[in-house]
Design an enzyme around this catalytic site. Structure first.
Site, PDB file in Angstrom:
ATOM      1  N   GLU A   1      26.978  42.781  67.875  1.00  0.00           N
ATOM      2  CA  GLU A   1      25.936  41.940  67.272  1.00  0.00           C
ATOM      3  C   GLU A   1      26.387  41.453  65.906  1.00  0.00           C
ATOM      4  OE1 GLU A   1      21.748  43.838  68.976  1.00  0.00           O
ATOM      5  OE2 GLU A   1      22.024  43.548  66.815  1.00  0.00           O
TER       6      GLU A   1
ATOM      7  N   ASP B   1      24.017  40.181  62.907  1.00  0.00           N
ATOM      8  CA  ASP B   1      22.581  40.131  62.618  1.00  0.00           C
ATOM      9  C   ASP B   1      22.275  39.486  61.279  1.00  0.00           C
ATOM     10  OD1 ASP B   1      22.175  41.561  64.943  1.00  0.00           O
ATOM     11  OD2 ASP B   1      21.968  43.499  63.938  1.00  0.00           O
TER      12      ASP B   1
ATOM     13  N   GLU C   1      18.561  39.219  59.387  1.00  0.00           N
ATOM     14  CA  GLU C   1      17.135  39.530  59.452  1.00  0.00           C
ATOM     15  C   GLU C   1      16.503  39.254  58.093  1.00  0.00           C
ATOM     16  OE1 GLU C   1      16.804  42.963  62.821  1.00  0.00           O
ATOM     17  OE2 GLU C   1      17.481  43.601  60.834  1.00  0.00           O
TER      18      GLU C   1
END
Length: 294
Positions: A104, A106, A108
């Protein structure tokens, strides 16, 4: 005049070849490029596919998944985040593979109490292992207008950019024993969900559901990448045009990019796993010791 059958076949095969090499998704169309993954109606595609709205209330959030998977790509999207008191909410934009040993990249966005800056939480998973968090406070209000967020992933490096400014780089350090993301195809995801167990001040500030529904907007999604088809990346072909693109060939940031990265780290970084000696009492991860920006 009608087109001869052989010509139709040639045209069709040429179209398939162009799509398989996949150098650019020309225009945003969330209908074409994504499936709404969850949310029971809380995710909505609007304006003839040009805009995506994700919403969150006390019962559920919402999320989408790209129809295509990639093994190397440059992904751009413009996002306008939840306004007002967004404490406890998490808006995510990331690339990820499937399975327990997932990879992944990421991004956020951790909600805030009104008037406080948004925090961008980044992490990189390789072979199912993350623990590579870095956090930054945005230097602008991301709720009043759209801003561009970029993930670039190629054989040499991963870079995360905000409005063209690099905030994080993770180089391919496999030669030094650090796993890299280069085997599993990844799809693109976006979601809005409740993370008040940890998102705002470590979970001290909970989501105020009287403010719901919380809404995040996305537009101008573009993916330039190596589409995964029939069990392989289109860029495995020497004829693939994608491998000649700047995003694919880039081995490191240029001088200006490195200076911007240093500036962002100095002024806006609020957490770096490489400096968290309490978390890693027996030593920080190996890549933290290498002479490369991460």
């Amino acid at each position: 005049m009608s087109t001869p059958p052989n010509s139709k076949c040639t045209i069709y095969m040429t179209t398939v070849l162009i799509l398989s090499c996949m150098k650019f998704v020309l225009a945003t169309n969330f209908y074409r490029d994504f499936d709404i993954l969850w949310g029971n109606g809380r995710g909505n595609i609007l304006n003839n596919g040009k805009v995506l709205m994700l919403s969150l209330d006390e019962y559920s959030g919402s999320g989408i998944q790209s129809k295509r998977a990639y093994l190397y790509s440059r992904i751009d999207v413009q996002i306008k985040l939840v306004s007002g008191n967004s404490a406890g909410t998490v808006a995510a934009f990331y690339a990820g593979s499937e399975g327990d040993n997932r990879d992944e990249i990421d991004i956020e966005f951790l909600g805030n109490v009104t008037g406080e800056p948004y925090t961008v939480h980044t992490n990189i998973y390789t072979k199912g292992k993350g623990d590579r968090e870095q956090q930054f406070q945005l230097w602008f209000d991301p709720t009043t207008s759209f801003h561009n967020y970029t993930i670039t992933w190629n054989p040499s490096m991963i870079a995360i950019l905000v409005d063209g400014t690099p905030i994080r780089v993770f180089k391919n350090m496999e030669s030094s024993g650090v796993p890299y993301i280069n085997e599993l195809p990844m799809k693109v995801y976006a979601s809005l969900w409740n993370g008040d167990q940890w998102a705002t001040r470590g979970g001290a500030i909970k989501t105020n559901w009287t403010e719901a529904p919380f809404i995040t907007w996305l537009r101008n999604y573009k993916a330039r990448g190596c589409v995964w088809m029939n069990g392989q990346s289109a860029c495995n072909s020497r004829s693939s045009k994608a491998i000649n693109h700047d995003w694919y060939k880039q081995r490191e940031l240029d001088l200006k990019g490195n200076e911007l990265l240093k500036l962002v780290k100095r002024r806006h970084m609020v957490y770096d796993y490489c400096n968290d000696f309490n978390r890693f009492p027996h030593g920080v991860p190996q890549e933290c010791h290498l002479n490369t920006p991460i």
